[in-house]
Design an enzyme around this catalytic site. Structure first.
Site, PDB file in Angstrom:
ATOM      1  N   ASP A  67       0.813  -1.217   0.000  1.00 48.58           N
ATOM      2  CA  ASP A  67       0.000   0.000   0.000  1.00 48.58           C
ATOM      3  C   ASP A  67       0.849   1.272   0.000  1.00 48.58           C
ATOM      4  O   ASP A  67       2.068   1.219   0.134  1.00 48.58           O
ATOM      5  CB  ASP A  67      -0.972  -0.003   1.199  1.00 48.58           C
ATOM      6  CG  ASP A  67      -0.303  -0.413   2.513  1.00 48.58           C
ATOM      7  OD1 ASP A  67       0.942  -0.411   2.580  1.00 48.58           O
ATOM      8  OD2 ASP A  67      -1.027  -0.736   3.466  1.00 48.58           O
ATOM      9  N   ASN A 135      -7.898  -2.727  14.095  1.00 45.11           N
ATOM     10  CA  ASN A 135      -9.266  -3.061  13.698  1.00 45.11           C
ATOM     11  C   ASN A 135      -9.305  -4.246  12.728  1.00 45.11           C
ATOM     12  O   ASN A 135     -10.320  -4.504  12.099  1.00 45.11           O
ATOM     13  CB  ASN A 135      -9.925  -1.839  13.035  1.00 45.11           C
ATOM     14  CG  ASN A 135      -9.181  -1.387  11.792  1.00 45.11           C
ATOM     15  OD1 ASN A 135      -8.188  -2.006  11.383  1.00 45.11           O
ATOM     16  ND2 ASN A 135      -9.648  -0.320  11.171  1.00 45.11           N
ATOM     17  N   HIS A 137      -7.457  -4.585   9.956  1.00 46.13           N
ATOM     18  CA  HIS A 137      -7.170  -4.314   8.537  1.00 46.13           C
ATOM     19  C   HIS A 137      -5.877  -4.998   8.101  1.00 46.13           C
ATOM     20  O   HIS A 137      -4.957  -5.194   8.881  1.00 46.13           O
ATOM     21  CB  HIS A 137      -7.179  -2.811   8.209  1.00 46.13           C
ATOM     22  CG  HIS A 137      -6.004  -2.009   8.643  1.00 46.13           C
ATOM     23  ND1 HIS A 137      -6.126  -0.776   9.246  1.00 46.13           N
ATOM     24  CD2 HIS A 137      -4.671  -2.221   8.538  1.00 46.13           C
ATOM     25  CE1 HIS A 137      -4.930  -0.285   9.498  1.00 46.13           C
ATOM     26  NE2 HIS A 137      -4.022  -1.145   9.083  1.00 46.13           N
ATOM     27  N   GLU A 142      -9.749  -1.841   4.984  1.00 44.89           N
ATOM     28  CA  GLU A 142     -10.425  -1.550   6.246  1.00 44.89           C
ATOM     29  C   GLU A 142     -11.666  -2.428   6.409  1.00 44.89           C
ATOM     30  O   GLU A 142     -12.118  -3.045   5.442  1.00 44.89           O
ATOM     31  CB  GLU A 142     -10.831  -0.063   6.255  1.00 44.89           C
ATOM     32  CG  GLU A 142      -9.653   0.909   6.166  1.00 44.89           C
ATOM     33  CD  GLU A 142      -8.870   1.038   7.481  1.00 44.89           C
ATOM     34  OE1 GLU A 142      -8.935   0.128   8.345  1.00 44.89           O
ATOM     35  OE2 GLU A 142      -8.172   2.061   7.641  1.00 44.89           O
TER      36      GLU A 142
HETATM   37  C1  GLP Z   1      -0.603   0.446   8.579  1.00 43.30           C
HETATM   38  C2  GLP Z   1      -0.291  -0.390   7.324  1.00 43.30           C
HETATM   39  C3  GLP Z   1      -0.584  -1.840   7.537  1.00 43.30           C
HETATM   40  C4  GLP Z   1       0.018  -2.284   8.864  1.00 43.30           C
HETATM   41  C5  GLP Z   1      -0.663  -1.580   9.998  1.00 43.30           C
HETATM   42  C6  GLP Z   1      -0.135  -1.955  11.380  1.00 43.30           C
HETATM   43  O1  GLP Z   1      -1.829   1.070   8.592  1.00 43.30           O
HETATM   44  N1  GLP Z   1      -0.971   0.048   6.158  1.00 43.30           N
HETATM   45  O2  GLP Z   1      -0.069  -2.585   6.448  1.00 43.30           O
HETATM   46  O3  GLP Z   1      -0.126  -3.666   9.032  1.00 43.30           O
HETATM   47  O4  GLP Z   1      -0.511  -0.192   9.821  1.00 43.30           O
HETATM   48  O5  GLP Z   1       0.966  -1.182  11.731  1.00 43.30           O
HETATM   49  P1  GLP Z   1       1.920  -1.422  12.956  1.00 43.30           P
HETATM   50  O6  GLP Z   1       2.766  -2.586  12.580  1.00 43.30           O
HETATM   51  O7  GLP Z   1       2.705  -0.155  13.081  1.00 43.30           O
HETATM   52  O8  GLP Z   1       1.061  -1.700  14.125  1.00 43.30           O
END
Ligand code: GLP
Length: 241
Positions: A67, A135, A137, A142
Site C-alpha cells: 500500500d 481493527n 485491517h 479496512e
Molecule cells: C498500517 C499499514 C498496515 C500495517 C498496519 C499496522 O496502517 N498500512 O499494512 O499492518 O498499519 O501497523 P503497525 O505494525 O505499526 O502496528
C-alpha cells in the site's frame, strides 16, 4: 494456519525473517510481498543482517508493496516509498526496477490501481508479508472491504488515522485520509502468507483471526480460507487465545 507464539518482539522478528529467508534462498527470482508499519521493522533488520553476514542475494528478487498513501510525495519521510528504502531496500542488493510500490500520486489514481494490479498479475507471489491493524485491517483494507477486492483507493478508518498520527507529529490532521492498497483478493493469491503482530493492542485482531467468525467486518479473518498462512506473534498479541 500455523501459529507461532514467541516470547518477545525480537523472537517474532527472527522467526518471521527465517520464514521469509527460506523462500528467498529457495528460489533465485522469488516474488515477495512487503509490508510497512512498525511491526515488520525487526524482520527487515534481520534480513539486512543476514545479507551482510551471509551475502544472501536479492539481485533477482522481485518485490511488491501492499500500500501507499494518496497525495504524499515519495520523498516525504512517512511515505511508504521512503519507509521501504530506509528500512530495507537501501541496505540490500535489490534492483530498483524489481521494486514495485503503488503510486498514490497523479491525476488518475484509479489508473494507478489498474496498472498496479496488472503488474501483480504478471507474477505469482511466493510469499506475502502482512502486519495487522488494531481493527483487523490488512494492507489498508479496512473493515467492510469485499473479499473480492483488487488494488483500489480507500478512505482510511478513523482508528487507522488515530494509530498512524504518531508518525505525523501526533497530529491526525497531517495523516493522509486516503490510500491505495492491494485488495483482499490480490493478497489471497499469494502462495504463502506470513503475518506478524506484537503487543496487546493486536490481541483482539489475533483473537478474531484465530477464533472469530470469518467476516468482512474484520478483514484479517479472510486468512482462515488461505491454504498456507504463518502467524508469528508475541505472547501479548496471543493473550486472548
Ligand atoms: C498500517 C499499514 C498496515 C500495517 C498496519 C499496522 O496502517 N498500512 O499494512 O499492518 O498499519 O501497523 P503497525 O505494525 O505499526 O502496528
Amino acid at each position: 494456519m500455523e501459529i507461532i507464539i514467541c516470547e518477545n518482539y525480537e523472537e517474532v522478528s527472527q522467526k518471521a525473517a527465517q520464514i521469509m529467508l527460506n523462500v528467498i534462498k529457495d528460489k533465485e527470482n522469488a516474488v515477495i510481498g512487503l509490508a510497512t508499519g512498525s511491526t515488520p521493522i525487526g524482520l527487515y533488520q534481520n534480513l539486512i543482517k543476514d545479507h551482510q553476514d551471509h551475502q544472501t542475494s536479492y539481485e533477482s528478487v522481485i518485490t511488491f508493496n501492499l500500500d501507499e498513501y494518496v497525495n504524499l510525495p515519495k520523498e516525504h519521510p512517512e511515505s511508504y516509498y521512503s519507509f521501504m528504502h530506509t528500512n530495507l531496500l537501501n541496505h540490500i542488493n535489490i534492483n530498483e526496477e524489481n521494486v514495485h510500490i503503488p503510486s498514490g500520486l497523479g491525476e488518475d489514481i484509479q489508473a494507478n490501481c489498474n496498472a498496479y494490479e496488472e503488474s501483480l498479475n504478471a507474477y505469482e507471489m511466493d510469499i506475502q508479508l502482512l502486519g495487522v491493524g488494531r481493527n483487523g485491517h490488512i494492507g489498508f483494507n479496512e473493515p467492510g472491504t469485499s473479499f473480492d477486492s483488487v488494488t483500489h483507493v480507500v478512505d482510511l478508518d478513523e482508528k487507522t488515522i488515530q494509530d498512524n498520527a504518531r508518525f505525523f507529529e501526533g497530529n491526525m490532521d497531517l495523516v493522509p485520509k486516503k490510500a491505495i492498497t492491494m485488495g483482499i483478493a490480490s493478497i489471497m493469491r499469494a502462495k504463502k502468507i506470513l503475518l506478524v503482530a506484537n503487543g496487546t493492542n493486536k490481541a483482539d485482531a489475533i483473537y478474531e483471526l484465530v477464533k472469530g467468525e470469518i467476516s468482512t467486518s474484520c478483514p484479517v479473518t479472510v486468512l482462515r480460507d488461505h491454504p498456507c498462512v504463518y502467524v508469528v506473534i508475541d505472547k501479548d498479541a496471543a493473550s486472548r487465545l
